[in-house]
Scaffold this motif. Structure first.
Motif: not given
Ligand code: ZN
Length: 181
Positions: A97-100, A113-125
């Protein structure tokens, strides 16, 4: 507020000694009830150049799209709050997470406040507060159906900065209600 949360007596609005603005003060136990802005923390979850958005299943702005975000809980860091909201609303795991963006909203006494963040996998629901969740490329962002002004501004900064190749922290104040997109 009308009643003291400590003893239940009525409160009055007065300027305490040494202070410079009115506060709610208990008429029985003299407790001063300070009221301060609330913090909303969220993520811009990124996977494979796409952004994870949630369609809201709750008011306000039911049916409109948002980045996963919500009010911080006591006892957590901003990063933990943003990651927790991403898991609760979109069942997605994020890291790095990086503050953006950071928005002061004095007309509603909030800070977003919003953070740029990498999803660790493609999973979401969709979580319980979402009707639907989707990973969207820039061309499919529903600009006219975004829930809040800070979502639209964060997304516009993101796509512009992505083109430029770097993501400086953006801090600004929205002094009155503005368009959501
Ligand atoms: Zn009291």
């Amino acid at each position: 507020m009308k009643f003291c949360s400590d003893c239940g007596a009525t409160v009055g609005l007065n300027i305490p000694e040494g202070d410079n603005r009115p506060r709610y003060i208990c008429t029985r136990c003299d407790m001063i009830h300070y009221q301060n802005p609330k913090i909303v923390a969220g993520c811009i979850p990124v996977y494979d150049n796409r952004i994870l958005l949630c369609k809201r299943a709750i008011e306000p702005r039911y049916g409109y799209w948002t980045l996963p975000a919500g009010f911080m809980e006591n006892g957590e860091s901003c990063e933990e709050g943003a990651a927790r909201e991403t898991e609760e609303e979109a069942c997605a795991q994020v890291e790095n997470l990086r503050l953006y963006t950071l928005f002061s909203l004095p007309h509603i006494d909030q800070v977003h406040l919003f953070y740029l963040a990498d999803m660790t996998t493609e999973h979401f629901a969709p979580g319980s507060e979402s009707l639907m969740t989707q990973l969207l490329p820039e061309a499919e962002i529903p600009w006219d159906e975004l829930a809040f002004p800070t979502i639209g501004r964060t997304l516009r900064y993101y796509f512009a900065d992505r083109q430029a190749g770097h993501f400086p922290v953006r801090s600004e104040a929205l002094l009155r209600p503005v368009r959501a997109n």
